[in-house]
Design a protein around this motif. Structure first.
Motif, PDB file in Angstrom:
ATOM      1  N   ALA A 192       0.822  -1.205   0.000  1.00  0.00           N
ATOM      2  CA  ALA A 192       0.000   0.000   0.000  1.00  0.00           C
ATOM      3  C   ALA A 192       0.860   1.260   0.000  1.00  0.00           C
ATOM      4  CB  ALA A 192      -0.932   0.004   1.220  1.00  0.00           C
ATOM      5  N   PHE A 193       2.125   1.128   0.366  1.00  0.00           N
ATOM      6  CA  PHE A 193       3.044   2.253   0.540  1.00  0.00           C
ATOM      7  C   PHE A 193       3.441   2.822  -0.816  1.00  0.00           C
ATOM      8  CE2 PHE A 193       7.337   3.880   1.925  1.00  0.00           C
ATOM      9  CZ  PHE A 193       6.885   4.736   2.918  1.00  0.00           C
ATOM     10  N   GLN A 194       3.285   4.147  -0.989  1.00  0.00           N
ATOM     11  CA  GLN A 194       3.626   4.769  -2.271  1.00  0.00           C
ATOM     12  C   GLN A 194       3.877   6.258  -2.074  1.00  0.00           C
ATOM     13  OE1 GLN A 194       0.536   4.763  -5.213  1.00  0.00           O
ATOM     14  NE2 GLN A 194      -0.942   5.807  -3.910  1.00  0.00           N
ATOM     15  N   GLY A 195       4.186   6.935  -3.193  1.00  0.00           N
ATOM     16  CA  GLY A 195       4.479   8.356  -3.150  1.00  0.00           C
ATOM     17  C   GLY A 195       3.241   9.206  -2.939  1.00  0.00           C
ATOM     18  N   PRO A 196       3.436  10.476  -2.567  1.00  0.00           N
ATOM     19  CA  PRO A 196       2.321  11.329  -2.181  1.00  0.00           C
ATOM     20  C   PRO A 196       1.373  11.707  -3.305  1.00  0.00           C
ATOM     21  CG  PRO A 196       4.340  12.610  -2.307  1.00  0.00           C
ATOM     22  CD  PRO A 196       4.737  11.178  -2.454  1.00  0.00           C
ATOM     23  N   SER A 197       1.856  11.735  -4.543  1.00  0.00           N
ATOM     24  CA  SER A 197       1.010  12.134  -5.668  1.00  0.00           C
ATOM     25  C   SER A 197       0.744  11.001  -6.637  1.00  0.00           C
ATOM     26  CB  SER A 197       1.646  13.314  -6.414  1.00  0.00           C
ATOM     27  OG  SER A 197       1.710  14.443  -5.575  1.00  0.00           O
ATOM     28  N   ASP A 198       1.090   9.777  -6.253  1.00  0.00           N
ATOM     29  CA  ASP A 198       0.800   8.623  -7.103  1.00  0.00           C
ATOM     30  C   ASP A 198      -0.699   8.361  -7.137  1.00  0.00           C
ATOM     31  OD1 ASP A 198       3.508   8.352  -7.516  1.00  0.00           O
ATOM     32  OD2 ASP A 198       3.766   6.777  -6.006  1.00  0.00           O
ATOM     33  N   ASP A 199      -1.155   7.760  -8.247  1.00  0.00           N
ATOM     34  CA  ASP A 199      -2.582   7.472  -8.378  1.00  0.00           C
ATOM     35  C   ASP A 199      -3.059   6.508  -7.294  1.00  0.00           C
ATOM     36  OD1 ASP A 199      -2.916   9.077 -10.568  1.00  0.00           O
ATOM     37  OD2 ASP A 199      -2.784   7.449 -12.033  1.00  0.00           O
ATOM     38  N   LEU A 200      -4.232   6.796  -6.773  1.00  0.00           N
ATOM     39  CA  LEU A 200      -4.939   5.851  -5.925  1.00  0.00           C
ATOM     40  C   LEU A 200      -5.642   4.846  -6.821  1.00  0.00           C
ATOM     41  CD1 LEU A 200      -6.275   4.963  -3.180  1.00  0.00           C
ATOM     42  CD2 LEU A 200      -8.146   6.504  -3.813  1.00  0.00           C
ATOM     43  N   VAL A 201      -5.498   3.560  -6.533  1.00  0.00           N
ATOM     44  CA  VAL A 201      -6.176   2.512  -7.290  1.00  0.00           C
ATOM     45  C   VAL A 201      -7.298   1.961  -6.423  1.00  0.00           C
ATOM     46  CG1 VAL A 201      -5.946   0.293  -8.467  1.00  0.00           C
ATOM     47  CG2 VAL A 201      -4.064   1.943  -8.529  1.00  0.00           C
ATOM     48  N   ILE A 202      -8.541   2.229  -6.819  1.00  0.00           N
ATOM     49  CA  ILE A 202      -9.692   1.761  -6.055  1.00  0.00           C
ATOM     50  C   ILE A 202     -10.005   0.323  -6.463  1.00  0.00           C
ATOM     51  CG2 ILE A 202     -12.150   2.115  -5.618  1.00  0.00           C
ATOM     52  CD1 ILE A 202     -11.731   5.054  -5.964  1.00  0.00           C
ATOM     53  N   PRO A 203     -10.056  -0.602  -5.517  1.00  0.00           N
ATOM     54  CA  PRO A 203     -10.310  -2.005  -5.866  1.00  0.00           C
ATOM     55  C   PRO A 203     -11.678  -2.178  -6.529  1.00  0.00           C
ATOM     56  CG  PRO A 203      -9.501  -1.805  -3.614  1.00  0.00           C
ATOM     57  CD  PRO A 203      -9.828  -0.421  -4.073  1.00  0.00           C
TER      58      PRO A 203
END
Length: 297
Positions: free
Chosen positions: A174-185
């Protein structure tokens, strides 16, 4: 099969020494939520947190006499260490100093980083203004979360403040950069957000006394604790299934060193979605405070 979904959001954490604010991707909110908290373990380090996500405007962080913020930049999975100075410059950190991982903090390489920035920071190579910013530290080995740890959130939820911390995990994927896209399941109907303050532990901490707890803290970063509320709360089983989807733990854009935030129990945090306030609170309402002084009250 996943759906990528972006909304404009803004988050901020303020204290007496500066401010952080952000814009970026968000999921479809299911309504106002209280401010939550979580713990993260980076190898032998722990982070204690309230989350953020996204692109930030302004803040100050200081190591020794040099004001700077720790950043990581580049393509996902191939980030490199960098610094942001008070004048807004993002600069490349020499590979010899190492990435911001467990050994970097355990070996106290912050002092070497400070010394390099004093000697050569003014002439350091600048990072392109459009470069992606990743999470400020390398992927943690654990993300240990604390639920219902703000008194106002417990009240809003109609639940008593727990006698013992409510612990759960988020997957490290779940860990990622601050402006990376959110992927909704696929199938999600209640993807939600919570602004968080992450407290980064800089050396191994095990059975640490309350009085010496902050001696292990190297700094703070912002995090957004995304959740799928239906899966978390309305279905049977543990919370992890609503908390651990890939991309559900964006952090950054930088790590602020501990000396810039001497009292983590007095921080104002707020979050906006499409310009509308959704969360406003203060860490004084945090009953599992990162501040030993506050915990002794």
């Amino acid at each position: 099969l996943h759906t990528a979904y972006r909304r404009q959001r803004q988050m901020c954490i303020r204290d007496r020494v500066g401010s952080l604010s952000a814009h970026g991707a968000d999921g479809n909110p299911s309504g106002n939520r209280g401010l939550g908290c979580f713990l993260v373990q980076l190898g032998s380090r722990l982070h204690y947190g309230r989350g953020l996500r996204d692109r930030w405007r302004r803040d100050q962080s200081k190591i020794g006499d040099v004001i700077m913020k720790l950043i990581r930049w580049g393509k996902s999975g191939n980030e490199k260490p960098g610094l942001q100075f008070a004048d807004g410059r993002n600069v490349v950190v020499p590979e010899a100093l190492g990435d911001y991982d467990e050994s970097f903090f355990a070996e106290d390489r912050l002092e070497a980083l400070r010394a390099w920035s004093e000697r050569e920071g003014a002439e350091a190579i600048e990072i392109a203004s459009d470069a992606r910013l990743g999470p400020p530290v390398c992927r943690p080995s654990k993300i240990i979360c604390v639920g219902l740890n703000y008194s106002d959130h417990a009240k809003e939820s109609g639940m008593p403040v727990p006698d013992e911390p409510v612990l759960f995990f988020k997957s490290t994927t779940a860990f990622q950069g601050p402006s990376d896209d959110l992927v909704i399941p696929t199938g999600s109907t209640k993807t939600d957000w919570e602004v968080e303050l992450a407290v980064v532990i800089g050396r191994q901490a095990k059975r640490v006394s309350l009085e010496s707890a902050l001696d292990h803290v190297v700094g703070y970063m912002l995090h957004n604790d995304y959740s799928e509320r239906e899966w978390q709360l309305e279905k049977s089983g543990q919370w992890v299934k609503g908390k651990s989807a890939d991309t559900f733990a964006p952090c950054g854009p930088w790590l602020v060193t501990r000396d810039e935030i001497p009292d983590p129990s007095d921080l104002n945090l707020w979050l906006k979605v499409n310009g509308e306030f959704k969360q406003q609170g203060n860490t004084c309402l945090l009953y599992t405070s990162p501040s030993p002084r506050d915990r002794q009250k």
